[in-house]
Design an enzyme around this catalytic site. Structure first.
Site, PDB file in Angstrom:
ATOM      1  N   GLU A  47       0.857  -1.110   0.116  1.00  0.00           N
ATOM      2  CA  GLU A  47      -0.048   0.093   0.102  1.00  0.00           C
ATOM      3  C   GLU A  47       0.844   1.263   0.005  1.00  0.00           C
ATOM      4  OE1 GLU A  47      -0.022   1.979   2.781  1.00  0.00           O
ATOM      5  OE2 GLU A  47      -0.254   0.818   4.480  1.00  0.00           O
ATOM      6  N   HIS A 114      11.627  -0.070  -8.959  1.00  0.00           N
ATOM      7  CA  HIS A 114      11.374  -1.109  -8.020  1.00  0.00           C
ATOM      8  C   HIS A 114      12.332  -1.722  -7.583  1.00  0.00           C
ATOM      9  CE1 HIS A 114       9.079  -4.457  -6.596  1.00  0.00           C
ATOM     10  NE2 HIS A 114       9.763  -5.330  -7.054  1.00  0.00           N
TER      11      HIS A 114
END
Length: 276
Positions: A47, A114
């Site tokens: 999240e 990432h």
């Protein structure tokens, strides 16, 4: 390297639901790596809520423990994989970071944003990544060209391209899809900090101005992206529904196990309403 000596290992294991008497003693072996990876990915949701609220995202271990373990919140890749790296290091694994380009959005060539891990077990390298949301693996994937692994109906593969670029791939109903690609260059915690700064504050970051919550699962993988909640199954079927601002807090708790305080709820409802 990953501040594993500062980790409250018992609290972390309780957070991810790992019971030593039931699940086995911890050791730097493949069984432990696989069990911890699956437990972490299943228990701690992906999240971006603090990013959406305009809050800083510290990556020091004390802050990660306070948020992901004690407050039982989730986090995105830098937080999730830094916490996992600390736990693995504490147990005795050799852990290295990597930086990847997301290929799941099509032909666009995005920057390296990432963060993932490579863990060495008995001389073999394994991709470990609990921070890629619903599209990520539940268990480690061996870093061998052409490898193919099945995890509860979800199939992942590894390909190696020119210059040693590794590609994580996922088999969907329409065929193989590239998830992300990364070079063999080792990333340190400080590199994660640089990537984190871009993702949490740069105007072009996809994490700003919208609510994102995701969770991989065995039967169903869940994704809330802006107003759309998607339930994705391994056979390719997808259920979607619109989540209004009034439904946001209840949806985050029911689907992702995220509980908000009053201030967070009010702030995220404003962000959600503006994004819709």
């Amino acid at each position: 390297m990953w501040s594993g000596d500062e980790l409250d290992l018992d609290a972390y294991l309780a957070r991810i639901g790992y019971d030593i008497e039931r699940d086995g003693e911890l050791a730097p072996d493949l069984r432990t790596l696989t069990a911890l990876h699956r437990a972490h990915a299943s228990a701690i949701p992906f999240e971006n809520l603090d990013v959406a609220l305009g809050r800083p995202i510290p990556l020091d271990l004390k802050s990660l423990q306070a948020k992901l373990v004690e407050r039982r919140r989730g986090g995105y890749c830098y937080e999730q994989n830094s916490l996992l790296a600390a736990a693995l290091e504490r147990i005795g694994f050799h852990v290295a970071g990597r930086g990847a380009r997301n290929r799941s959005r099509g032909a666009a060539l995005p920057p390296v944003t990432h963060a993932l891990l490579v863990v060495t077990v008995e001389g073999e390298q394994w991709l470990a990544d609990v921070g890629f949301g619903w599209q990520g693996p539940l268990e480690p994937v061996p870093l061998r060209d052409g490898v193919r692994v099945e995890q509860d109906g979800w199939t992942f593969g590894i390909g190696v391209e020119d210059d040693g670029i590794h590609v994580l791939r996922s088999l969907r109903a329409t065929g193989w899809m590239d998830v992300y690609a990364f070079s063999p260059q080792t990333y340190q915690p400080g590199d994660f900090t640089v990537l984190n700064h871009y993702s949490s504050s740069h105007p072009q970051s996809r994490f700003l101005g919208q609510v994102v919550a995701q969770r991989p699962g065995m039967d169903v993988r869940r994704s809330l992206l802006r107003e759309t909640l998607s339930l994705v199954r391994a056979d390719g079927s997808v259920e979607e529904r619109i989540v209004t601002a009034d439904e946001l807090a209840a949806t985050l708790e029911a689907e992702f196990g995220i509980e908000l305080d009053a201030e967070e709820r009010a702030g995220l409802e404003r962000v959600h309403a503006a994004g819709v």
